[in-house]
Design an enzyme around this catalytic site. Structure first.
Site, PDB file in Angstrom:
ATOM      1  N   GLU A   1       2.260  -8.635   7.150  1.00  0.00           N
ATOM      2  CA  GLU A   1       3.152  -9.215   6.128  1.00  0.00           C
ATOM      3  C   GLU A   1       4.455  -8.452   6.253  1.00  0.00           C
ATOM      4  O   GLU A   1       4.547  -7.305   5.821  1.00  0.00           O
ATOM      5  CB  GLU A   1       2.572  -8.998   4.724  1.00  0.00           C
ATOM      6  CG  GLU A   1       1.236  -9.647   4.466  1.00  0.00           C
ATOM      7  CD  GLU A   1       1.336 -11.148   4.305  1.00  0.00           C
ATOM      8  OE1 GLU A   1       2.458 -11.674   4.170  1.00  0.00           O
ATOM      9  OE2 GLU A   1       0.289 -11.804   4.329  1.00  0.00           O
TER      10      GLU A   1
ATOM     11  N   GLU B   1      17.740  -7.908   7.199  1.00  0.00           N
ATOM     12  CA  GLU B   1      17.159  -7.680   5.871  1.00  0.00           C
ATOM     13  C   GLU B   1      17.766  -6.400   5.291  1.00  0.00           C
ATOM     14  O   GLU B   1      17.663  -5.328   5.881  1.00  0.00           O
ATOM     15  CB  GLU B   1      15.637  -7.522   5.997  1.00  0.00           C
ATOM     16  CG  GLU B   1      14.966  -7.409   4.648  1.00  0.00           C
ATOM     17  CD  GLU B   1      13.459  -7.180   4.751  1.00  0.00           C
ATOM     18  OE1 GLU B   1      13.018  -6.431   5.638  1.00  0.00           O
ATOM     19  OE2 GLU B   1      12.723  -7.743   3.926  1.00  0.00           O
TER      20      GLU B   1
HETATM   21  P1  NAD Z   1       8.055   0.300   6.656  1.00  0.00           P
HETATM   22  O1  NAD Z   1       7.686  -0.674   7.700  1.00  0.00           O
HETATM   23  O2  NAD Z   1       9.063   1.342   6.984  1.00  0.00           O
HETATM   24  O3  NAD Z   1       6.761   1.103   6.162  1.00  0.00           O
HETATM   25  C1  NAD Z   1       5.591   0.421   5.756  1.00  0.00           C
HETATM   26  C2  NAD Z   1       4.395   1.322   5.985  1.00  0.00           C
HETATM   27  O4  NAD Z   1       4.283   1.585   7.387  1.00  0.00           O
HETATM   28  C3  NAD Z   1       4.508   2.682   5.291  1.00  0.00           C
HETATM   29  O5  NAD Z   1       3.245   3.061   4.803  1.00  0.00           O
HETATM   30  C4  NAD Z   1       4.941   3.605   6.425  1.00  0.00           C
HETATM   31  O6  NAD Z   1       4.565   4.947   6.248  1.00  0.00           O
HETATM   32  C5  NAD Z   1       4.227   2.986   7.620  1.00  0.00           C
HETATM   33  N1  NAD Z   1       4.891   3.286   8.890  1.00  0.00           N
HETATM   34  C6  NAD Z   1       6.214   3.507   9.099  1.00  0.00           C
HETATM   35  N2  NAD Z   1       6.441   3.795  10.399  1.00  0.00           N
HETATM   36  C7  NAD Z   1       5.246   3.745  11.026  1.00  0.00           C
HETATM   37  C8  NAD Z   1       4.821   3.949  12.359  1.00  0.00           C
HETATM   38  N3  NAD Z   1       5.686   4.273  13.320  1.00  0.00           N
HETATM   39  N4  NAD Z   1       3.510   3.800  12.649  1.00  0.00           N
HETATM   40  C9  NAD Z   1       2.618   3.493  11.674  1.00  0.00           C
HETATM   41  N5  NAD Z   1       2.954   3.306  10.395  1.00  0.00           N
HETATM   42  C10 NAD Z   1       4.248   3.420  10.059  1.00  0.00           C
HETATM   43  O7  NAD Z   1       8.473  -0.554   5.393  1.00  0.00           O
HETATM   44  P2  NAD Z   1       8.984  -0.051   3.985  1.00  0.00           P
HETATM   45  O8  NAD Z   1      10.354   0.487   4.145  1.00  0.00           O
HETATM   46  O9  NAD Z   1       7.945   0.817   3.351  1.00  0.00           O
HETATM   47  O10 NAD Z   1       8.990  -1.422   3.154  1.00  0.00           O
HETATM   48  C11 NAD Z   1       9.984  -2.364   3.270  1.00  0.00           C
HETATM   49  C12 NAD Z   1       9.580  -3.500   4.181  1.00  0.00           C
HETATM   50  O11 NAD Z   1       8.361  -4.071   3.743  1.00  0.00           O
HETATM   51  C13 NAD Z   1      10.586  -4.638   4.169  1.00  0.00           C
HETATM   52  O12 NAD Z   1      10.823  -5.069   5.477  1.00  0.00           O
HETATM   53  C14 NAD Z   1       9.872  -5.727   3.369  1.00  0.00           C
HETATM   54  O13 NAD Z   1      10.304  -7.031   3.627  1.00  0.00           O
HETATM   55  C15 NAD Z   1       8.468  -5.500   3.761  1.00  0.00           C
HETATM   56  N6  NAD Z   1       7.555  -6.107   2.800  1.00  0.00           N
HETATM   57  C16 NAD Z   1       6.912  -7.260   3.154  1.00  0.00           C
HETATM   58  C17 NAD Z   1       6.064  -7.899   2.245  1.00  0.00           C
HETATM   59  C18 NAD Z   1       5.325  -9.162   2.609  1.00  0.00           C
HETATM   60  O14 NAD Z   1       4.360  -9.475   1.912  1.00  0.00           O
HETATM   61  N7  NAD Z   1       5.716  -9.881   3.644  1.00  0.00           N
HETATM   62  C19 NAD Z   1       5.883  -7.347   0.970  1.00  0.00           C
HETATM   63  C20 NAD Z   1       6.554  -6.178   0.646  1.00  0.00           C
HETATM   64  C21 NAD Z   1       7.385  -5.562   1.574  1.00  0.00           C
END
Ligand code: NAD
Length: 495
Positions: free
Chosen positions: A265, A398
């Site tokens: 997601e 985004e």
């Molecule tokens: P992110 O991708 O930076 O982090 C999400 C998760 O992934 C965190 O737990 C983080 O620690 C982990 N992560 C980060 N780097 C990683 C790596 N290299 N390897 C493994 N895990 C890793 O996202 P964010 O900044 O926490 O959240 C914002 C994003 O989430 C936005 O792009 C938003 O659109 C998306 N989002 C999507 C939905 C949906 O349902 N489609 C819902 C909420 C948020």
């Protein structure tokens, strides 16, 4: 309604779970390392949290695997699993104030939103899948009479759940509910910015009767704990919510390890289309403002691209200005506040850099455009740019903050072309009283959800939620979500 004083005092006396939760116990990380949890509304450290890495992931995955294999949850009567999930939902409701406060302090959202939207949504999600646990029927295939072929759905095993910080508990519950209802064990890694509410949830799960080892939580960073979970040879599936960039990493981790299933997601850049056939422009303007300023714009489905028919543009922009005036940043612990702080300084700087870019590329700033003055924390005022074109950075990337891009279209085909001109496909909305136009446009929009004459109106659990294109694949919510936490087995019996 609780007062600001009530919340401030409750925050002072809040007891915080700051260790990892593995095999039914709170434990330190094996390295003994911790990291700071910062309240974004004050920029002050308010907790230090166990920093888990690959070694802790190994321990948690083993606990989850052992629990799965000995059947303490996976072979429990589905109605019994359901009962315990519903008990957990009730505990979420009875601990609503505490959980809401943890959400607000950890990531900056208004306490009223946490109380009225996030936490009730979590209870609803867990309850819904609790109710569903014993309503899943399998199939018998219409084979030759000389055989009986059973087509059954079986739990996958150990599910790694990796979630973001914008709805820390809700995004987790959308996955915990169906994963546990289907009989799996989970290892959950919350975002490093917002681990606290999920840690408390783990304890409540234990109290609800979810056996040790079934529900594990590892706070830690993405590049260490998250990656180790993604690469682990004994994790059967990763259910991920987060950015598209990190979603792509999880696909790679799967290919580099055991071909674990991955559901993603990811991000969005959702178009919100106001046609000249919109009956109630005031209502549409209110929805357009909420669609970008709710949760400080930190929403995957934020209506970040507002597409307005040029014939009604001027009138609509006046209404939008009025509607936006009611969205003001404030202390998240004040019950009247509707916009809180952005999650962290680095993210605030990122959002501000998009504002600079929009100014450089020639968009017209009509509201906000700066960090909120007189506040120590990470607040940005609601911001609107007009005269945005599809090639500008703020129309393409985004931002994940309270920054709205307004684009103009000349006719229906033009609106669809602009709306679909994005790598994302999470959500979209169309405002039109012409029923044929509403159907035509919603069919043409490449998005997992299309709203007509509204924007994201309810937290209804009955509908699937997820994206097209680089917004990911797999669905949260609804009965469809259960499919991804199970595999089909055929048992062919000669009779
Ligand atoms: P992110 O991708 O930076 O982090 C999400 C998760 O992934 C965190 O737990 C983080 O620690 C982990 N992560 C980060 N780097 C990683 C790596 N290299 N390897 C493994 N895990 C890793 O996202 P964010 O900044 O926490 O959240 C914002 C994003 O989430 C936005 O792009 C938003 O659109 C998306 N989002 C999507 C939905 C949906 O349902 N489609 C819902 C909420 C948020």
């Amino acid at each position: 309604m609780r007062t600001h004083d009530f919340w401030t005092e409750k925050a002072t006396n809040l007891s915080i779970r700051n260790q990892a939760f593995i095999n039914g116990k709170f434990v330190n990380s094996l390295s003994g390392k911790t990291f700071d949890s910062i309240n974004p509304a004050t920029a002050q450290i308010f907790a230090d949290v166990a920093e888990c890495d690959a070694a802790d992931v190994d321990v948690a995955v083993k606990a989850a695997r052992d629990a799965f294999e000995d059947g303490r949850w996976s072979n429990m009567h589905p109605a019994q699993r359901g009962k315990r999930l519903m008990r957990l939902a009730n505990l979420i409701t009875s601990h609503r104030e505490e959980l809401a406060l943890l959400e607000s302090l950890d990531m900056g959202k208004p306490i009223s939103d946490a109380m009225n939207i996030d936490i009730p949504g979590c209870a609803r999600a867990i309850h819904w899948y609790g109710e569903a646990a014993d309503k899943l029927m399998d199939e018998i295939a219409p084979t030759d009479p000389g055989a009986l072929a059973l087509v059954t759905r079986e739990a996958l095993g150990v599910i790694g759940i990796v979630v973001p910080w914008n709805f820390p508990l809700l995004m987790a519950c959308w996955k915990i509910g169906p994963a546990l209802a289907a009989g799996n064990s989970i290892v959950l890694k919350p975002a490093e910015q917002s681990p606290l509410s999920v840690l408390r949830l783990a304890e409540l799960a234990s109290e609800a009767g979810i056996p040790d080892g079934v529900f594990n939580v590892l706070p830690g960073f993405g590049e260490t704990a998250g990656q180790a979970l993604g690469l682990h040879m004994d994790v059967d599936m990763i259910a991920f919510t987060g950015s598209t960039q990190v979603g792509k990493f999880f696909m790679q981790y799967s290919g580099q390890s055991n071909l674990k299933r991955v559901s993603l997601e990811c991000g969005g850049k959702s178009p919100h289309i106001i046609t000249k056939n919109c009956l109630d422009l005031d209502q549409a303007a209110n929805a357009a403002a909420s669609a970008i300023f709710f949760n400080q714009g930190e929403v995957c489905t934020a209506g970040s691209r507002l597409l307005v028919d040029r014939e009604i543009k001027q009138e609509f922009m006046e209404k939008l200005a009025l509607a936006s005036a009611s969205h003001k940043v404030g202390d998240p612990l004040h019950p009247e506040t509707s916009m809180g702080a952005l999650v962290e300084e680095q993210h605030m700087d990122r959002v501000l850099s998009y504002i600079d870019k929009a100014n450089e590329e020639g968009a017209t700033l009509t509201l906000g455009g700066c960090r909120s003055k007189d506040r120590a924390g990470y607040f940005i005022d609601p911001t609107i740019f007009d005269d945005v074109t599809s090639d500008m950075t703020i129309a393409r990337e985004e931002i994940f903050g309270p920054v709205l891009s307004v684009l103009t279209f000349k006719d229906e085909a033009d609106a669809i072309k602009i709306a679909n001109d994005t790598i994302y496909g999470l959500a979209a909305a169309v405002w039109s009283q012409d029923i044929s136009q509403a159907h035509r446009m919603s069919r043409a929009l490449r998005a997992g959800t299309v709203w007509v004459n509204c924007w994201d109106p309810t937290g209804d659990m009955t509908i699937p939620f997820g994206g097209f294109k680089q917004s990911g694949f797999g669905r949260d919510k609804s009965m469809h979500a259960l499919e991804k936490y199970t595999d089909l087995k055929t048992t062919w019996i000669k009779i």
